[in-house]
Design an enzyme around this catalytic site. Structure first.
Site, short mmCIF file in Angstrom:
data_model
loop_
_atom_site.label_atom_id
_atom_site.label_comp_id
_atom_site.label_asym_id
_atom_site.label_seq_id
_atom_site.Cartn_x
_atom_site.Cartn_y
_atom_site.Cartn_z
N CYS A 191 -79.35 -23.87 48.82
CA CYS A 191 -80.61 -23.11 48.81
C CYS A 191 -80.73 -22.21 50.04
O CYS A 191 -80.47 -22.64 51.16
CB CYS A 191 -81.78 -24.06 48.71
SG CYS A 191 -81.75 -25.06 47.21
N SER A 468 -89.37 -31.19 51.25
CA SER A 468 -88.21 -30.31 51.21
C SER A 468 -88.25 -29.38 52.41
O SER A 468 -89.31 -29.08 52.96
CB SER A 468 -88.23 -29.49 49.92
OG SER A 468 -87.39 -28.36 50.02
#
Length: 555
Positions: A191, A468
């Site tokens: 990511c 996260s």
């Protein structure tokens, strides 16, 4: 060589016969044997390309005079499992990966170990295993994904999560959500902001466990293949000099890693993982160290999720070496600390340093974007052992409001999507800690929905779970002790007033101690979510978040 116990001597003829069957030739029995743990999976983009990258790595190891053996370890995608029961497996997998590396290193008596990782838990998992194996080793990161693009703006996975909240609030159409979904992830790689994977990849370079500059190279960048092959020479040197991770991982090395995280607004998951790595290395590190380093380390990198640029753009600007160079110039890193190459961190930074002309991603310390680093440790009657906030993701430094109490993320998400969370609320999600869930799942789905609905600056969230690296807003996690073991968060009731004081480092419920004691007397523990198998064993052994959610040792 340690591997001689496997491959040398009269009695090892059967072992040599088996090794010949997998390609070991006469001349290879004199080479050091190296284990390559490959966390490849075709189930997610982060690690999707590691099968090919492993071939380049093994070629480089062979060219350096080593003989590599590749094996696998599990990889759980946080992005895919987020907001589902599968998220319980994420942090658990860190321990399984570390155990797998240790098991193979011991079972085959390899002379060196390389961890090839990409997604969030594969990085600390392989690093823990490499340190624990007790042989020369390093960890290589598969690299960040290229950014997606839609309507002239760059996309990462976080924009998809936030688009869910925007759609629920009627701010975008179903067709727009679908286009964002289709365009956000253009290929392999982890990511693309300073989320957990890129945060930990940078931290490992600061520690000296990864070559400085390597981890910043994106997954599909042409430079990745060359640099991966070159890494073989580094491990060959380390094996020749018996230079093991525990020989160079010091307290100052870990403080360097904390400073790198703080200076880039990195993920709060780095707190858990660096505490766990320090334990493996036998180094003292505590929550207070993160707070103290963050107080004196400014944010100098304009990176998502709170900032403008992606990890790919950081690489183009100059990569991790540029960040380290700025911190070294300001005296915020211990440049004399040794790395896996045998050279100091300062020497490695000079070798890797470059800066793109006119870049706007990394700033000098005297022109810092924020005066203090991105990590804040809060304590108080709601978190006696501590809680963690990523300050780089929020402008608010104080908040007071009524508790909206939920015993699961799903229950909270339902209320958010129905528009039943109001400005001023403090959303509390509990019983999702290391033991309670178990596995301390991340809350990105619900935090992104809050931000997507436009409530980011107006709503706070507290949890004994974690976040996260893509989370932004006034989100406080890692509350210890957790609800499952009777921590104060278990005593909260709907409507209790909660006060957050970032400057004072306090997190408190505005109730007299007598009332908390009355509630504590009424509180009863919940039955475990699992009574058999891996998750039951994990829940029984895992420690609290302030200790890195590591597993108890028997002695």
């Amino acid at each position: 060589m340690r591997s001689d116990q496997i491959k040398k001597g009269l009695k090892q003829a059967p072992a040599r016969a088996m090794l010949r069957a997998v390609g070991v030739g006469d001349e290879d029995f004199g080479r050091p044997f190296v284990g390559v743990v490959n966390t490849f999976t075709d189930g997610m983009p982060c690690n999707f390309h590691l099968r090919e990258l492993a071939q380049h790595l093994k070629a480089g190891l062979r060219e350096a005079g080593l003989f590599p053996f590749e094996f696998g370890a599990p990889a759980i995608s946080d992005g895919i499992s987020m907001g589902t029961p599968g998220m319980r497996a994420s942090l658990v997998s860190r321990e399984v990966i570390a155990d797998s590396v240790e098991l193979i290193a011991q079972g085959y008596l390899y002379d060196g170990m390389v961890g090839l990782s990409a997604c969030d838990k594969t990085i600390p998992g392989t690093a823990m295993g490499v340190i624990r194996s007790g042989v020369p080793g390093m960890v290589l990161y598969g690299g960040t994904i290229a950014p997606g693009e839609w309507q002239g703006r760059k996309l990462t996975i976080v924009e998809v999560f936030e688009a869910v909240g925007q759609r629920a609030a009627g701010k975008i159409s179903e067709e727009e959500l679908l286009e964002i979904e289709r365009r956000a992830i253009p290929g392999p790689g982890a990511c693309g902001g300073q989320y957990t994977a890129n945060t930990m990849a940078m931290a490992l370079e600061a520690l000296g466990l990864s070559p400085v500059g390597y981890n910043a190279i994106p997954a599909v960048h042409p430079e990745k293949e060359r640099a991966t092959k070159e890494a073989g020479k580094i491990l060959a040197w380390a094996i020749a000099h018996d230079w093991k991770p525990k020989d160079f991982l010091t307290r100052k090395s870990f403080l360097n890693a904390v400073a790198a995280v703080a200076a880039t607004g990195g993920s709060t998951n780095a707190v858990l993982h660096l505490l766990a790595l320090a334990k493996e290395a036998g180094v003292e590190l505590s929550l207070d160290d993160f707070d103290q380093i963050s107080r004196k380390t400014p944010v100098i990198a304009d990176l998502r999720p709170w900032g403008t640029y992606t990890a790919w753009e950081l690489y183009e600007a100059g990569g991790t070496a540029l960040v380290f160079k700025r911190l070294l110039e300001a005296g915020l890193l211990f440049g004399e600390e040794k790395t896996l190459t045998g050279r100091t961190l300062a020497e490695e930074v000079e070798r890797a340093y470059r800066e793109q002309e006119g870049q706007k991603v990394v700033f000098p310390v005297e022109k810092a974007l924020k005066p203090h680093g991105g990590l804040v440790v809060l304590k108080g009657n709601l978190a006696p052992q501590g809680a963690v906030l990523k300050l780089a993701g929020t402008e608010r430094t104080s908040f007071e409001g009524p508790a909206r109490v939920f015993d699961s993320e799903e229950a909270a998400m339902e209320k958010v999507l129905k528009g039943e969370i109001r400005p001023g609320d403090v959303v509390v999600i509990r019983y999702v800690g290391p033991k309670g869930a178990p596995g301390m799942p991340e809350m990105l789905s619900v935090t992104s929905a809050i931000v997507g609905e436009g409530l980011g600056p107006e709503v706070a969230l507290l949890t004994d779970g974690r976040f996260s690296g893509g989370t932004r807003g006034l989100m406080i996690g890692h509350i210890a002790p957790e609800a499952f073991v009777g921590g104060p968060i278990a005593l909260l009731e709907e409507g209790d007033r909660i006060r957050i004081d970032v400057e004072g480092r306090r997190l408190e419920v505005l109730l007299p101690e007598e009332e908390l004691e009355r509630r504590r007397a009424r509180w009863r523990p919940r039955p475990p979510a699992f009574t058999h198998g891996l998750f039951a064993r994990y829940a029984a052994l895992v420690r609290q978040a302030d200790e890195g959610a590591v597993l108890e040792d028997p002695l």
